[in-house]
Scaffold this motif. Structure first.
Motif, PDB file in Angstrom:
ATOM      1  N   ASP A 120      36.243 -42.687   3.229  1.00  0.00           N
ATOM      2  CA  ASP A 120      35.664 -44.022   3.366  1.00  0.00           C
ATOM      3  C   ASP A 120      34.538 -44.211   2.345  1.00  0.00           C
ATOM      4  O   ASP A 120      33.830 -43.268   1.985  1.00  0.00           O
ATOM      5  CB  ASP A 120      35.110 -44.223   4.772  1.00  0.00           C
ATOM      6  N   VAL A 121      34.370 -45.453   1.909  1.00  0.00           N
ATOM      7  CA  VAL A 121      33.352 -45.784   0.905  1.00  0.00           C
ATOM      8  C   VAL A 121      32.267 -46.646   1.555  1.00  0.00           C
ATOM      9  O   VAL A 121      32.576 -47.663   2.187  1.00  0.00           O
ATOM     10  CB  VAL A 121      33.970 -46.531  -0.288  1.00  0.00           C
ATOM     11  N   THR A 122      31.020 -46.246   1.382  1.00  0.00           N
ATOM     12  CA  THR A 122      29.883 -47.024   1.864  1.00  0.00           C
ATOM     13  C   THR A 122      28.901 -47.238   0.730  1.00  0.00           C
ATOM     14  O   THR A 122      28.554 -46.288   0.016  1.00  0.00           O
ATOM     15  CB  THR A 122      29.157 -46.313   3.024  1.00  0.00           C
ATOM     16  N   VAL A 123      28.474 -48.479   0.540  1.00  0.00           N
ATOM     17  CA  VAL A 123      27.435 -48.786  -0.430  1.00  0.00           C
ATOM     18  C   VAL A 123      26.379 -49.646   0.236  1.00  0.00           C
ATOM     19  O   VAL A 123      26.684 -50.442   1.133  1.00  0.00           O
ATOM     20  CB  VAL A 123      27.987 -49.518  -1.682  1.00  0.00           C
ATOM     21  N   ARG A 124      25.128 -49.452  -0.170  1.00  0.00           N
ATOM     22  CA  ARG A 124      24.020 -50.284   0.300  1.00  0.00           C
ATOM     23  C   ARG A 124      23.387 -50.952  -0.902  1.00  0.00           C
ATOM     24  O   ARG A 124      22.993 -50.284  -1.868  1.00  0.00           O
ATOM     25  CB  ARG A 124      23.006 -49.456   1.073  1.00  0.00           C
ATOM     26  N   LEU A 125      23.304 -52.291  -0.829  1.00  0.00           N
ATOM     27  CA  LEU A 125      22.817 -53.087  -1.949  1.00  0.00           C
ATOM     28  C   LEU A 125      21.580 -53.873  -1.543  1.00  0.00           C
ATOM     29  O   LEU A 125      21.446 -54.285  -0.389  1.00  0.00           O
ATOM     30  CB  LEU A 125      23.901 -54.064  -2.421  1.00  0.00           C
ATOM     31  N   GLN A 126      20.725 -54.096  -2.528  1.00  0.00           N
ATOM     32  CA  GLN A 126      19.556 -54.952  -2.356  1.00  0.00           C
ATOM     33  C   GLN A 126      19.591 -56.025  -3.447  1.00  0.00           C
ATOM     34  O   GLN A 126      18.798 -56.015  -4.386  1.00  0.00           O
ATOM     35  CB  GLN A 126      18.283 -54.103  -2.425  1.00  0.00           C
ATOM     36  N   PRO A 127      20.530 -56.989  -3.332  1.00  0.00           N
ATOM     37  CA  PRO A 127      20.769 -57.955  -4.403  1.00  0.00           C
ATOM     38  C   PRO A 127      19.951 -59.235  -4.300  1.00  0.00           C
ATOM     39  O   PRO A 127      20.154 -60.165  -5.083  1.00  0.00           O
ATOM     40  CB  PRO A 127      22.251 -58.263  -4.238  1.00  0.00           C
ATOM     41  N   GLY A 128      19.047 -59.340  -3.332  1.00  0.00           N
ATOM     42  CA  GLY A 128      18.372 -60.606  -3.080  1.00  0.00           C
ATOM     43  C   GLY A 128      19.226 -61.465  -2.166  1.00  0.00           C
ATOM     44  O   GLY A 128      20.173 -61.003  -1.542  1.00  0.00           O
ATOM     45  N   ALA A 129      18.891 -62.732  -2.089  1.00  0.00           N
ATOM     46  CA  ALA A 129      19.605 -63.646  -1.191  1.00  0.00           C
ATOM     47  C   ALA A 129      21.003 -63.939  -1.719  1.00  0.00           C
ATOM     48  O   ALA A 129      21.160 -64.506  -2.805  1.00  0.00           O
ATOM     49  CB  ALA A 129      18.814 -64.946  -1.039  1.00  0.00           C
ATOM     50  N   VAL A 130      22.010 -63.552  -0.974  1.00  0.00           N
ATOM     51  CA  VAL A 130      23.397 -63.832  -1.324  1.00  0.00           C
ATOM     52  C   VAL A 130      24.104 -64.368  -0.086  1.00  0.00           C
ATOM     53  O   VAL A 130      23.826 -63.948   1.037  1.00  0.00           O
ATOM     54  CB  VAL A 130      24.128 -62.588  -1.860  1.00  0.00           C
TER      55      VAL A 130
END
Length: 296
Positions: free
Chosen positions: A94-104
Motif C-alpha cells: 500500500d502507498v501512503t503520502v502526506r502532503l502540505q499543499p495549502g488550501a486545495v
C-alpha cells in the motif's frame, strides 16, 4: 452536470511531508563507482534517475554532467508528482503520502491501479482530523447473469474528488490500497483548486492522439510499434453571462498548464487547453467550445 477543472498545485519537496515509497529501486549514484553505458542511478537531491551516456563513467555528477548522463525521469517516489503520465510510482505494498499543499479543494488520481483510496485531512499538521473518507475504485458493471459469474473484476484507472474542505495550514493524507495480486500504481496524483466552468452541452467528442509507429514496406508488410497515446476532448458548455469574464480569464491563464478536466459521465483528462472560443449569444448566457489535449 458541470464541467470543472482542477487547477494544479505543483508538489514541491517542502510539501511532501511523508511517503511510504522508497526514493527509487535503482542504486544511488556514488562518486567513486565506475558505471557502464546505460547504467541507471538516482540522485535523492534532485529526485531524478539518470542513465549513463558513456562507458567508464566515474566521478561525474549526473545533475551537472549532461555529456555523461541522460535524465531518465523522476524517481519512483516522485513519479506521481512529476506532471506527466509516462512514468508511474509503483509499490508492492500500500502507498501512503502526506502532503502540505495549502488550501486545495480537488484531488485526482490518474493512471491508478488500486482497490480503494482513503483521503484524510487534518486542520493543521498533526492536528484534528476534519475529513476522512474511503472510496472504492471498483469498476465492475454487470449487465446479465452470465457476466455476474464470468466477467473479470476491474478497477477504475482514474478517480477525482472536488469537494475537499479548504484548510490553508492543513495536512492531506492519501492512501492507496492494493488488491493483493498486483502492484499499487499511480501515474499522477494531482491536487489543486476545483473551478466550475459551466454546464456541458450534448455532442462532446472523445478521442486519442496515437504516437505508435506504423511502417509498411514495398511488399505491403506492416510493422506496428506500440507507443504512448494522449486523450483528447472537444466539448461545448453554456455559461451564465455574469461568469463570462471569469471563465475567459481562467481558460487564458490555464494555457500550457497541465490540469485535470472533469465532466459527469466522461473520463477525466489530464491535459491542457488547446483552443477555445466563446460565442456570446446574449447578455444572460454564452456558449464556449473547448479543446483539451491530454498528456502522455
Amino acid at each position: 452536470m458541470t464541467l470543472r477543472v482542477i487547477r494544479t498545485t505543483s508538489i514541491t519537496e517542502a510539501m511532501l511531508a511523508y511517503s511510504s515509497v522508497a526514493e527509487d529501486t535503482n542504486p544511488a549514484w556514488s562518486a567513486g563507482e565506475t558505471c557502464g553505458l546505460g547504467a541507471l542511478r538516482h540522485l535523492a537531491s534532485t529526485h531524478r534517475v539518470y542513465a549513463a551516456a558513456a562507458a567508464g563513467n566515474v566521478g561525474h555528477d549526473p545533475s551537472t554532467s549532461p555529456t555523461w548522463w541522460t535524465d531518465a525521469g523522476a524517481t519512483n517516489r516522485w513519479a506521481m508528482f512529476d506532471g506527466a503520465l509516462g512514468r508511474s510510482t509503483t509499490s508492492a505494498t500500500d502507498v501512503t503520502v502526506r502532503l502540505q499543499p495549502g488550501a486545495v479543494s480537488g484531488l485526482a488520481l490518474m493512471g491508478v491501479q488500486a482497490r480503494r483510496v482513503r483521503i484524510a485531512i487534518r486542520d493543521t499538521v498533526s492536528g484534528a482530523t476534519v475529513y476522512d473518507r474511503t472510496f472504492s475504485l471498483s469498476a465492475v458493471t454487470i449487465g446479465n447473469w452470465l457476466e455476474y459469474f464470468t466477467a473479470p473484476f476491474t478497477y477504475r484507472t482514474e478517480f477525482a474528488n472536488t469537494a475537499l474542505p479548504l484548510y490553508s495550514q492543513g495536512e492531506l493524507e492519501v492512501t492507496l490500497y492494493g488488491n493483493g495480486q498486483q502492484d499499487v500504481v499511480c501515474a499522477e496524483l494531482v491536487v489543486g483548486t476545483a473551478v466550475d466552468l459551466g454546464v456541458p452541452t450534448y455532442g462532446a467528442k472523445l478521442g486519442i492522439t496515437d504516437y505508435s509507429r506504423k511502417d509498411t514496406d514495398a511488399w505491403g508488410n506492416t510493422t506496428l510499434v506500440q507507443r504512448a497515446f494522449a486523450r483528447t476532448l472537444d466539448i461545448g458548455f453554456k455559461l451564465d453571462g455574469a461568469q463570462l469574464e471569469r471563465v475567459y480569464a481562467t481558460l487564458g491563464e490555464l494555457r500550457a498548464t497541465p490540469c485535470v478536466w472533469l465532466a459527469d459521465g466522461l473520463p477525466a483528462i489530464y491535459g491542457w487547453v488547446g483552443d477555445f472560443s466563446i460565442d456570446v449569444r446574449a447578455q444572460t448566457h454564452s456558449f464556449c467550445n473547448l479543446q483539451i489535449k491530454g498528456l502522455t
